[in-house]
Design an enzyme around this catalytic site. Structure first.
Site, PDB file in Angstrom:
ATOM      1  CG  HIS A  22     -16.044 -10.359  -1.157  1.00 25.00           C
ATOM      2  ND1 HIS A  22     -15.195 -10.891  -2.102  1.00 25.00           N
ATOM      3  CD2 HIS A  22     -17.242 -10.932  -1.367  1.00 25.00           C
ATOM      4  CE1 HIS A  22     -15.844 -11.752  -2.845  1.00 25.00           C
ATOM      5  NE2 HIS A  22     -17.100 -11.790  -2.428  1.00 25.00           N
ATOM      6  CE1 TYR A 129       4.511  11.225   1.470  1.00 28.76           C
ATOM      7  CE2 TYR A 129       5.562  12.172   3.404  1.00 28.76           C
ATOM      8  CZ  TYR A 129       5.542  11.945   2.045  1.00 28.76           C
ATOM      9  OH  TYR A 129       6.553  12.428   1.260  1.00 28.76           O
TER      10      TYR A 129
END
Length: 140
Positions: A22, A129
């Protein structure tokens, strides 16, 4: 072959997703991204779009709920973004739960985050992008 796991996910990517903890971040990049010069492990997924890979991995990947889990590169001054790119990514990421907001940061800040990422997945995505960072959360 594993049941219920998309065959679009390369074995190396499956291993990396399992190894991430995490707070770790992974980049799904377009075909033009300078992944090999940035440092972290690079996984090739040539021929696949970012949205196809996101759709394949999101059932296996918990997004962070404590910090913004989705980051994309902002357009350079004087350039424009194609809104359909973000829309495709949001659609793919919405398969399991509502898609969190996507934060935009400038190109060099994105490169800095990429250098610290757990891995970078180079896809065949050709959209300008077309790079997105995912931050892994805690599996409930």
């Amino acid at each position: 072959m594993l049941k219920t796991i998309s065959p679009l996910i390369p074995p190396t990517l499956l291993k990396v997703l399992a190894e991430m903890g995490h707070g770790d971040e992974i980049i799904f990049s377009d075909a033009h991204f300078p992944a090999h010069s940035l440092g972290p492990q690079v996984i090739r997924a040539d021929g696949l779009s970012v949205s196809d890979l996101l759709r394949a991995i999101i059932p296996l990947f918990e997004l962070d709920s404590y910090a913004p889990p989705l980051v994309m590169m902002a357009a350079v001054e004087g350039d424009t973004l194609d809104p359909s790119v973000e829309a495709r990514y949001r659609d793919a990421l919405s398969l399991e739960a509502p898609c969190p907001d996507i934060v935009r940061i400038d190109r060099y800040a994105f490169y800095e985050r990429a250098q610290k990422a757990f891995a970078i997945v180079i896809t065949g995505e050709c959209a300008k992008y077309g790079n997105i960072l995912l931050k892994k959360g805690v599996t409930p």
